[in-house]
Design a protein around this motif. Structure first.
Motif, PDB file in Angstrom:
ATOM      1  N   LYS A 117       0.975  -1.206   0.072  1.00 55.77           N
ATOM      2  CA  LYS A 117       0.046  -0.091   0.082  1.00 55.77           C
ATOM      3  C   LYS A 117       0.870   1.267  -0.021  1.00 55.77           C
ATOM      4  O   LYS A 117       0.575   2.206  -0.610  1.00 55.77           O
ATOM      5  CB  LYS A 117      -0.908   0.112   1.265  1.00 55.77           C
ATOM      6  CG  LYS A 117      -1.588   1.368   1.132  1.00 55.77           C
ATOM      7  CD  LYS A 117      -2.976   1.162   1.831  1.00 55.77           C
ATOM      8  CE  LYS A 117      -4.084   2.472   1.928  1.00 55.77           C
ATOM      9  NZ  LYS A 117      -3.599   3.604   2.174  1.00 55.77           N
ATOM     10  N   VAL A 118       2.030   1.241   0.617  1.00 54.52           N
ATOM     11  CA  VAL A 118       2.940   2.368   0.617  1.00 54.52           C
ATOM     12  C   VAL A 118       3.284   2.672  -0.523  1.00 54.52           C
ATOM     13  O   VAL A 118       3.910   4.026  -0.980  1.00 54.52           O
ATOM     14  CB  VAL A 118       3.926   2.292   1.845  1.00 54.52           C
ATOM     15  CG1 VAL A 118       4.858   3.423   1.921  1.00 54.52           C
ATOM     16  CG2 VAL A 118       3.154   2.108   3.114  1.00 54.52           C
ATOM     17  N   SER A 119       3.632   1.595  -1.532  1.00 52.66           N
ATOM     18  CA  SER A 119       4.288   1.853  -2.468  1.00 52.66           C
ATOM     19  C   SER A 119       3.586   2.688  -3.673  1.00 52.66           C
ATOM     20  O   SER A 119       3.799   3.490  -4.481  1.00 52.66           O
ATOM     21  CB  SER A 119       4.501   0.731  -3.223  1.00 52.66           C
ATOM     22  OG  SER A 119       3.407  -0.224  -3.993  1.00 52.66           O
ATOM     23  N   PHE A 120       2.145   2.792  -3.442  1.00 50.49           N
ATOM     24  CA  PHE A 120       1.152   3.805  -4.023  1.00 50.49           C
ATOM     25  C   PHE A 120       1.618   5.275  -3.723  1.00 50.49           C
ATOM     26  O   PHE A 120       1.443   6.085  -4.582  1.00 50.49           O
ATOM     27  CB  PHE A 120      -0.084   3.477  -3.845  1.00 50.49           C
ATOM     28  CG  PHE A 120      -0.705   2.339  -4.325  1.00 50.49           C
ATOM     29  CD1 PHE A 120      -1.081   2.189  -6.022  1.00 50.49           C
ATOM     30  CD2 PHE A 120      -0.693   0.939  -3.834  1.00 50.49           C
ATOM     31  CE1 PHE A 120      -1.484   0.978  -6.329  1.00 50.49           C
ATOM     32  CE2 PHE A 120      -1.206  -0.175  -4.700  1.00 50.49           C
ATOM     33  CZ  PHE A 120      -1.586  -0.085  -5.766  1.00 50.49           C
ATOM     34  N   ASP A 121       2.057   5.342  -2.603  1.00 53.42           N
ATOM     35  CA  ASP A 121       2.571   6.697  -2.180  1.00 53.42           C
ATOM     36  C   ASP A 121       3.807   7.131  -2.371  1.00 53.42           C
ATOM     37  O   ASP A 121       4.175   8.265  -2.393  1.00 53.42           O
ATOM     38  CB  ASP A 121       2.270   6.779  -0.558  1.00 53.42           C
ATOM     39  CG  ASP A 121       0.799   6.448  -0.035  1.00 53.42           C
ATOM     40  OD1 ASP A 121      -0.154   6.641  -0.838  1.00 53.42           O
ATOM     41  OD2 ASP A 121       0.595   6.019   0.980  1.00 53.42           O
ATOM     42  N   THR A 122       4.484   6.126  -2.399  1.00 52.60           N
ATOM     43  CA  THR A 122       6.046   6.446  -2.738  1.00 52.60           C
ATOM     44  C   THR A 122       6.786   5.446  -3.937  1.00 52.60           C
ATOM     45  O   THR A 122       7.444   4.649  -3.945  1.00 52.60           O
ATOM     46  CB  THR A 122       6.775   6.136  -1.556  1.00 52.60           C
ATOM     47  OG1 THR A 122       6.888   4.488  -1.208  1.00 52.60           O
ATOM     48  CG2 THR A 122       6.489   6.967  -0.319  1.00 52.60           C
ATOM     49  N   PRO A 123       5.908   5.657  -4.846  1.00 50.15           N
ATOM     50  CA  PRO A 123       6.205   4.962  -6.299  1.00 50.15           C
ATOM     51  C   PRO A 123       7.684   5.001  -6.661  1.00 50.15           C
ATOM     52  O   PRO A 123       8.385   4.244  -7.331  1.00 50.15           O
ATOM     53  CB  PRO A 123       5.144   5.368  -7.295  1.00 50.15           C
ATOM     54  CG  PRO A 123       4.650   6.724  -6.990  1.00 50.15           C
ATOM     55  CD  PRO A 123       4.999   6.618  -5.403  1.00 50.15           C
ATOM     56  N   GLU A 124       8.310   6.386  -6.793  1.00 49.73           N
ATOM     57  CA  GLU A 124       9.377   6.560  -7.219  1.00 49.73           C
ATOM     58  C   GLU A 124      10.620   5.860  -6.479  1.00 49.73           C
ATOM     59  O   GLU A 124      11.394   5.242  -6.958  1.00 49.73           O
ATOM     60  CB  GLU A 124       9.825   7.883  -7.406  1.00 49.73           C
ATOM     61  CG  GLU A 124      10.853   8.512  -8.052  1.00 49.73           C
ATOM     62  CD  GLU A 124      11.338  10.005  -8.525  1.00 49.73           C
ATOM     63  OE1 GLU A 124      10.066  10.804  -8.352  1.00 49.73           O
ATOM     64  OE2 GLU A 124      12.083  10.390  -8.593  1.00 49.73           O
ATOM     65  N   TYR A 125      10.480   6.114  -5.030  1.00 48.98           N
ATOM     66  CA  TYR A 125      11.456   5.514  -4.242  1.00 48.98           C
ATOM     67  C   TYR A 125      11.541   4.020  -4.444  1.00 48.98           C
ATOM     68  O   TYR A 125      12.482   3.428  -4.416  1.00 48.98           O
ATOM     69  CB  TYR A 125      11.071   6.255  -2.830  1.00 48.98           C
ATOM     70  CG  TYR A 125      12.020   5.284  -2.004  1.00 48.98           C
ATOM     71  CD1 TYR A 125      12.991   5.578  -1.705  1.00 48.98           C
ATOM     72  CD2 TYR A 125      11.552   4.505  -1.100  1.00 48.98           C
ATOM     73  CE1 TYR A 125      14.292   5.021  -0.981  1.00 48.98           C
ATOM     74  CE2 TYR A 125      12.363   3.781  -0.139  1.00 48.98           C
ATOM     75  CZ  TYR A 125      13.735   3.894  -0.294  1.00 48.98           C
ATOM     76  OH  TYR A 125      14.587   3.250   0.708  1.00 48.98           O
ATOM     77  N   THR A 126      10.161   3.496  -4.459  1.00 46.71           N
ATOM     78  CA  THR A 126      10.095   1.883  -4.443  1.00 46.71           C
ATOM     79  C   THR A 126      10.703   1.473  -5.581  1.00 46.71           C
ATOM     80  O   THR A 126      11.420   0.420  -5.567  1.00 46.71           O
ATOM     81  CB  THR A 126       8.643   1.624  -4.409  1.00 46.71           C
ATOM     82  OG1 THR A 126       8.094   2.303  -3.332  1.00 46.71           O
ATOM     83  CG2 THR A 126       8.312   0.084  -4.481  1.00 46.71           C
ATOM     84  N   ALA A 127      10.529   2.097  -6.867  1.00 47.63           N
ATOM     85  CA  ALA A 127      11.215   1.724  -7.957  1.00 47.63           C
ATOM     86  C   ALA A 127      12.691   1.832  -7.909  1.00 47.63           C
ATOM     87  O   ALA A 127      13.433   0.873  -8.280  1.00 47.63           O
ATOM     88  CB  ALA A 127      10.671   2.758  -9.317  1.00 47.63           C
ATOM     89  N   ASN A 128      13.240   2.828  -7.194  1.00 51.86           N
ATOM     90  CA  ASN A 128      14.660   3.067  -7.119  1.00 51.86           C
ATOM     91  C   ASN A 128      15.153   2.021  -6.133  1.00 51.86           C
ATOM     92  O   ASN A 128      16.290   1.155  -6.321  1.00 51.86           O
ATOM     93  CB  ASN A 128      14.751   4.501  -6.443  1.00 51.86           C
ATOM     94  CG  ASN A 128      16.500   4.779  -6.433  1.00 51.86           C
ATOM     95  OD1 ASN A 128      17.077   4.010  -6.920  1.00 51.86           O
ATOM     96  ND2 ASN A 128      16.662   6.131  -6.051  1.00 51.86           N
ATOM     97  N   ALA A 129      14.582   1.693  -5.008  1.00 45.60           N
ATOM     98  CA  ALA A 129      15.264   0.781  -4.154  1.00 45.60           C
ATOM     99  C   ALA A 129      14.881  -0.530  -4.415  1.00 45.60           C
ATOM    100  O   ALA A 129      16.069  -1.533  -4.547  1.00 45.60           O
ATOM    101  CB  ALA A 129      14.707   1.351  -2.799  1.00 45.60           C
ATOM    102  N   ASP A 130      13.679  -0.907  -4.757  1.00 45.98           N
ATOM    103  CA  ASP A 130      13.415  -2.411  -4.910  1.00 45.98           C
ATOM    104  C   ASP A 130      13.955  -2.603  -6.606  1.00 45.98           C
ATOM    105  O   ASP A 130      14.075  -4.086  -6.563  1.00 45.98           O
ATOM    106  CB  ASP A 130      11.890  -2.656  -4.918  1.00 45.98           C
ATOM    107  CG  ASP A 130      11.262  -2.156  -3.315  1.00 45.98           C
ATOM    108  OD1 ASP A 130      12.100  -1.635  -2.630  1.00 45.98           O
ATOM    109  OD2 ASP A 130      10.164  -2.529  -3.127  1.00 45.98           O
TER     110      ASP A 130
END
Ligand code: NAP
Ligand code: GDD
Length: 385
Positions: free
Chosen positions: A95-108
């Motif tokens: 759910k948090v990935s919908f709020d932080t999509p760019e960071y999620t793409a970068n880290a994950d």
């Protein structure tokens, strides 16, 4: 004398990192964990691994690192020269990935590329094996039931899409450069160490708090989602087994049984002798205590219960927890892991639920919990292993 193998675990402060570090140390490995900087202590799950008095030889070390920082990763991998890298670090909340999509793409997503590139740049492809923490979220809007290594992917969140990139870049580096890089496609796995905002732990903490009289109700989102839930202790064993294979490959790790969120709730309360009945639908649905076996409840929690009575509404729905796109059903087929790795889980869902609820009762009963205003949220791993 045989040299100890060296493992590097990214995300060592997380649920799986803690169990895996413990497992590998017991197998005689030297374990290096990577942790990111935090403004408060975030080593609660691995504190027992540190030699705080520095009075004996230690096989557990940690260094600061972040998956968004390539030079940091290259420097540490060069220095540590690991035989095995377990890439577990990720922004892991769907759910948090919908709020932080760019960071999620970068880290994950790109974070995984950074690890693979570091190994390639350092020229250690032939000595370092890599495990990538892939996920059943890749199947998302499932294209077949149950899901196997051959089921087409259809991710449903920025997290799932970032992990899709990580999955394929791992496969690509294996095929392009001959890296021993493998994906474990793990279905949901939980434990007393599970993060408090994932649904199972949110439920077991609330069940413990409600039983002890510290909380009145629990707000949740989609009660109909179905997940294939296993125990993290079983699942980290599969990570180790995957890296012991001569050939790299990708494996589904699952129990093969799927359960709805509402039924997980029922099981958690049943363990304490409480039965739940649901009424209404959608956001108006509530779960109420229909029966209470006070003798069982009081025996387990160790005190008289005067604050609970049948009819109390304890489960409520809050659309805040709904996701813009949901994964409705996951159920995996781990035949390949069973046949090739010899992997088989020891825990079934009832054992998992009991382990989690019992641990949360113990945790919430500790005086510290109340003194710290509820801040003591993680059990010490040595209490539960
Ligand atoms: P978790 O408890 O959320 O742990 C994630 C770890 O990653 C934590 O140590 C976290 O550090 C670290 N981390 C996050 N962002 C980072 C960054 N940018 N740089 C360095 N470290 C970072 O997750 P988990 O349940 O142990 O899962 C482990 C891995 O398996 C994750 O990659 C997850 O996506 C994947 N996975 C999990 C499941 C599951 O059901 N548990 C299923 C399939 C796949 P902090 O402690 O500082 O937050
Ligand atoms: N977190 C949460 N909180 N989920 C809720 C709630 C709530 O209050 N109410 C209902 N749910 C539903 C979610 O909508 C979802 O369908 C299901 O419960 C499980 O949610 P989570 O426990 O947050 O896990 P997840 O399945 O989204 O993701 C976990 O498993 C993946 C593997 O399939 C994470 O560990 C991911 O990192 C992992 O890849």
């Amino acid at each position: 004398m045989k040299k100890n193998k060296i493992a590097l675990i990214t995300g060592v402060t997380g649920q799986d990192g803690a169990y895996l570090a413990d497992l590998l140390l017991k197998k005689g490995y030297i374990v290096h964990g990577l942790k990111r900087r935090s403004s408060i202590f975030n080593t609660g799950r691995i504190d027992h691994l540190f030699n705080k008095n520095r009075d004996q030889e230690t096989k557990f070390f940690y260094s600061y690192a972040d998956l968004t920082d390539s030079s940091n990763l290259i420097r540490l991998i060069k220095k540590i020269e690991p035989d095995e890298i377990y890439n577990l670090a990720a922004m892991s909340h769907v759910k948090v990935s919908f709020d932080t999509p760019e960071y999620t793409a970068n880290a994950d997503g790109i974070g995984t590329l950074r690890i693979l590139e570091a190994v390639r740049l350092l020229g250690i492809e032939n000595q370092t094996k890599i495990y990538q923490a892939s996920t059943s979220e890749l199947f998302g809007k499932v294209q077949e039931i149950p899901q196997t290594e051959k089921t087409p992917f259809y991710p449903r969140s920025p997290y799932g899409v970032a992990k899709l990139y990580a999955y394929w870049i791992t496969v690509n580096y294996r095929e392009a450069y001959g890296l021993h890089a493998s994906n474990g496609i793990l279905f949901n796995h939980e434990s007393p160490l599970r993060g408090e905002t994932f649904v199972t732990r949110k439920i077991t903490r609330a069940v413990a708090n409600i039983a002890l009289g510290f909380q009145q109700s629990l707000f949740l989102g989609n009660l109909d989602a179905k997940r294939d839930w296993g125990h993290a202790k079983d699942y980290v064993k599969s990570m180790y087994l995957i890296l012991q294979q001569d050939e790299p490959d990708d494996y589904v790790i699952a129990t093969g049984i799927t359960t709805a969120v509402r039924d997980f709730i029922q099981k958690a309360f049943n363990y304490l002798g409480i039965n739940i009945e649901y009424k209404g639908s959608g956001t108006e649905e509530v779960g109420l205590m229909s029966e209470i076996d006070f003798s069982r409840l009081e025996e387990i929690i160790g005190k008289k219960v005067k604050y609970l009575k049948p009819g109390m509404e304890i489960i409520k729905v809050d659309p805040f927890y709904y996701r813009p796109t949901e994964v409705d059903l996951l159920v995996g087929d781990a035949t390949k892991a069973r046949e090739v790795l010899g992997w088989k889980p020891k825990y079934n869902l009832d054992m998992l639920v009991e382990d989690m609820v019992a641990s949360d009762i113990k945790l919430m009963k500790k005086d510290e919990y109340l003194k710290q205003g509820g801040f003591r949220i993680q059990p010490q791993i040595e209490d539960i292993l």
